[in-house]
Design a protein around this motif. Structure first.
Motif, PDB file in Angstrom:
ATOM      1  N   GLN A 243       3.021  -1.118   0.020  1.00  0.00           N
ATOM      2  CA  GLN A 243       1.839  -0.894   0.853  1.00  0.00           C
ATOM      3  C   GLN A 243       2.287  -0.964   2.303  1.00  0.00           C
ATOM      4  OE1 GLN A 243      -1.470  -3.773   0.883  1.00  0.00           O
ATOM      5  NE2 GLN A 243      -2.861  -2.023   0.650  1.00  0.00           N
TER       6      GLN A 243
ATOM      7  N   SER B 238      -7.459  -5.106  -2.429  1.00  0.00           N
ATOM      8  CA  SER B 238      -7.941  -3.739  -2.542  1.00  0.00           C
ATOM      9  C   SER B 238      -7.353  -2.889  -1.418  1.00  0.00           C
ATOM     10  CB  SER B 238      -9.471  -3.697  -2.438  1.00  0.00           C
ATOM     11  OG  SER B 238     -10.058  -4.402  -3.497  1.00  0.00           O
ATOM     12  N   GLY B 239      -6.984  -1.647  -1.756  1.00  0.00           N
ATOM     13  CA  GLY B 239      -6.477  -0.756  -0.729  1.00  0.00           C
ATOM     14  C   GLY B 239      -5.597   0.345  -1.284  1.00  0.00           C
TER      15      GLY B 239
ATOM     16  N   TYR C 284      -4.892   4.027  -5.445  1.00  0.00           N
ATOM     17  CA  TYR C 284      -5.819   3.019  -4.930  1.00  0.00           C
ATOM     18  C   TYR C 284      -5.935   1.906  -5.958  1.00  0.00           C
ATOM     19  CZ  TYR C 284      -9.929   0.828  -2.882  1.00  0.00           C
ATOM     20  OH  TYR C 284     -10.794  -0.072  -2.312  1.00  0.00           O
TER      21      TYR C 284
ATOM     22  N   GLU D 207     -16.362  -0.211  -0.913  1.00  0.00           N
ATOM     23  CA  GLU D 207     -15.137  -0.221  -0.106  1.00  0.00           C
ATOM     24  C   GLU D 207     -14.347   1.066  -0.293  1.00  0.00           C
ATOM     25  OE1 GLU D 207     -11.155  -3.031   0.665  1.00  0.00           O
ATOM     26  OE2 GLU D 207     -12.694  -3.626  -0.794  1.00  0.00           O
TER      27      GLU D 207
ATOM     28  N   ILE E 237     -13.684   4.401   2.343  1.00  0.00           N
ATOM     29  CA  ILE E 237     -12.354   4.948   2.626  1.00  0.00           C
ATOM     30  C   ILE E 237     -12.315   6.439   2.300  1.00  0.00           C
ATOM     31  CG2 ILE E 237      -9.948   4.939   1.838  1.00  0.00           C
ATOM     32  CD1 ILE E 237     -10.148   1.910   1.606  1.00  0.00           C
TER      33      ILE E 237
ATOM     34  N   ASP F  54      -7.611   2.726  13.072  1.00  0.00           N
ATOM     35  CA  ASP F  54      -8.076   2.561  11.703  1.00  0.00           C
ATOM     36  C   ASP F  54      -7.005   1.865  10.875  1.00  0.00           C
ATOM     37  OD1 ASP F  54      -8.984   2.843   9.055  1.00  0.00           O
ATOM     38  OD2 ASP F  54     -10.122   4.643   9.587  1.00  0.00           O
ATOM     39  N   ASN F  55      -7.163   0.569  10.694  1.00  0.00           N
ATOM     40  CA  ASN F  55      -6.135  -0.222  10.003  1.00  0.00           C
ATOM     41  C   ASN F  55      -6.044   0.124   8.524  1.00  0.00           C
ATOM     42  OD1 ASN F  55      -4.155  -2.412  10.307  1.00  0.00           O
ATOM     43  ND2 ASN F  55      -5.494  -3.516   8.891  1.00  0.00           N
ATOM     44  N   GLU F  56      -7.184   0.494   7.911  1.00  0.00           N
ATOM     45  CA  GLU F  56      -7.187   0.817   6.478  1.00  0.00           C
ATOM     46  C   GLU F  56      -6.358   2.054   6.174  1.00  0.00           C
ATOM     47  OE1 GLU F  56     -11.277  -0.604   4.382  1.00  0.00           O
ATOM     48  OE2 GLU F  56     -11.447   1.090   5.769  1.00  0.00           O
ATOM     49  N   LEU F  57      -6.309   3.007   7.095  1.00  0.00           N
ATOM     50  CA  LEU F  57      -5.652   4.287   6.831  1.00  0.00           C
ATOM     51  C   LEU F  57      -4.432   4.534   7.709  1.00  0.00           C
ATOM     52  CD1 LEU F  57      -8.756   6.634   6.383  1.00  0.00           C
ATOM     53  CD2 LEU F  57      -7.298   5.666   4.605  1.00  0.00           C
TER      54      LEU F  57
END
Length: 471
Positions: A47, A72-73, A87, A172, A176, A222-225
């Protein structure tokens, strides 16, 4: 047919890892699967830049493991040299099946929580189709392209809503997925803007004022992506277009579309430095731009200007840039490569002085960038027929992987007469990877004539003709 294979696999994996979803442990996540025609003996789950674990294939090319407390991610599943995203949510039990002969198209996820990964995979395949779509439709009017891109976005969102209802996607993941769809839409518009401005400036003048209003919605933090290709592709294309628009607005020079020019790269560096506060994201682009500007530099003065800019913005990897600059000094125009050594497919060590007999173009490639080396060799095959008065020398950078290199040549039917592998390494393999998009034009004496050429750029053949016609 894949459905039955996967069903069989899941039954098999119950013997050593596939979980009973009725007894689902919310803190334990299972990832396993099977790889047909494996290219390597392991898979890697990671990750971002963090490796979660390396799983080795057994005698049946199967793997599997329970993981504790995975968050999750979006994760990356790597089977070198290929990779793909998936995911994961805590408690998932995901089985992966693929055939390396058609990695992305054969890849399938099954089991508890697999539909989210299949959605991301389909988005990837659709995004590849969109690459061709932009090239097909960019000549149309801005109004028509707006309708096409709006329609694609609407269709993606409708599909997401159907899958959400059917598979009970979490809020969540849905959030995303919606962002990914939006970023894909933004990138379609961004790439269209670039192509129209470059090739059809008269059409560019008709672009409505609100055509690029989406730019106000781009989140550069955007930290998630931050590691997801759709998001980073959008930012890359945005920086490219904005740097060109800045150049044209301020009349800096007549070569605003020269993406390798110092002014263009400097502008993109300053832009990402000002737009993003995510150090990992910022460093990804600054690393990329710093590397490109240095390896395309042909003089000490240009190197000094680049390092000065990096120092000005407080670049965290300045020492690495300086080390790369030292390597690049060996590839300035006028330098001789005649004593450089390479190994041919017969195992013979040769110097470039022995290999080069006529005007030659060299290009570097790696077995660990399969899509890239297939693209390179496809172009080279065409150029060989077109310019028989030139030699095209493929130089593989994967020192220590001789058998894998030879197998790749065989599998892809590359011309072994013009293929070599580096015989010695003066710097790290990571440094050599930075030269995969650079070509060198070398005269029959082994002297560099032209060294700031990017492989496959739109003016590649013009540069080849200039090389052939030089005095």
């Amino acid at each position: 047919m894949k459905y039955y294979l996967l069903t069989g696999l899941c039954v098999f994996f119950t013997l050593f890892g596939c979980k009973d979803t009725n007894l689902k442990d919310e803190n334990t996540t299972y990832v396993g699967g099977q790889i047909n025609n494996p290219e390597s003996s392991y898979v890697i789950l990671s990750q971002g830049n963090k490796i979660i674990d390396t799983l080795y294939l057994d005698e049946k090319n199967q793997f599997g493991k329970d993981f504790q407390d995975l968050k999750s991610g979006i994760y990356t599943f790597k089977h070198p040299p290929e990779n793909q995203t998936l995911y994961i949510e805590p408690g998932d039990s995901i089985v992966i099946w693929l055939n390396t002969l058609s990695f992305d198209k054969s890849l399938n996820f099954s089991g508890e929580g697999a539909e989210e990964s299949n959605f991301l995979l389909n988005m990837f395949l659709n995004n590849q189709e969109n690459n061709d779509l932009v090239l097909t439709y960019y000549k149309m009017s801005p109004e028509n392209f707006a309708r096409v891109s709006d329609s694609i976005r609407k269709s993606r969102l409708e599909n997401l809503n159907k899958l959400k209802a059917k598979n009970n996607f979490s809020e969540e993941f849905t959030s995303i997925a919606e962002k990914i769809i939006s970023y894909e839409f933004y990138d379609l518009r961004e790439r269209y803007t670039f192509l129209i401005e470059k090739y059809y400036p008269e059409i560019a003048e008709t672009i409505p004022e609100d055509f690029n209003d989406y730019r106000e919605n781009i989140n550069f933090n955007d930290n998630e992506l931050k590691d997801y290709y759709v998001y980073t592709n959008l930012i890359d294309d945005y920086l490219r277009t904005k740097s060109i628009e800045y150049c044209e607005k301020n009349h800096l020079d007549k070569k605003c579309f020269d993406l390798n020019s110092f002014d263009n790269i400097r502008r993109r560096m300053l832009l990402i430095d000002s737009l993003s506060n995510l150090q990992a994201l910022k460093n990804e682009f600054l690393d990329r731009l710093a590397d490109r500007s240095i390896i395309m530099a042909e003089s000490k003065e240009r190197i000094d200007s680049i390092l000065s800019t990096l120092q000005e913005i407080g670049y965290s990897n300045l020492e690495e840039a300086k080390n790369l600059a030292d390597v690049q000094k060996g590839y300035f125009v006028g330098n001789s490569l005649k004593d450089l050594k390479a190994e041919n497919t017969k195992g013979e060590i040769k110097t470039y002085g022995e290999i080069i007999k006529k005007p030659t173009i060299t290009y570097a490639w790696s077995i660990y960038a399969p899509a890239h080396h297939r693209w390179q060799h496809k172009i080279i095959k065409q150029l060989k027929k077109k310019y028989p008065e030139l030699d095209f020398l493929g130089v593989n950078i994967d020192l220590g992987d001789r058998e894998e290199w030879l197998r790749t040549l065989e599998n892809y039917d590359y011309d072994k007469e013009d293929e070599y592998q580096i015989a010695e390494r003066s710097t790290s393999k990571e440094t050599y990877k930075k030269y995969l998009n650079k070509v060198l034009f070398i005269d029959p004496k082994g002297t560099i004539v032209h060294g700031d050429v990017q492989f496959g750029n739109p003016h590649f053949e013009e540069e080849i003709l200039e090389f052939l016609n030089r005095e």
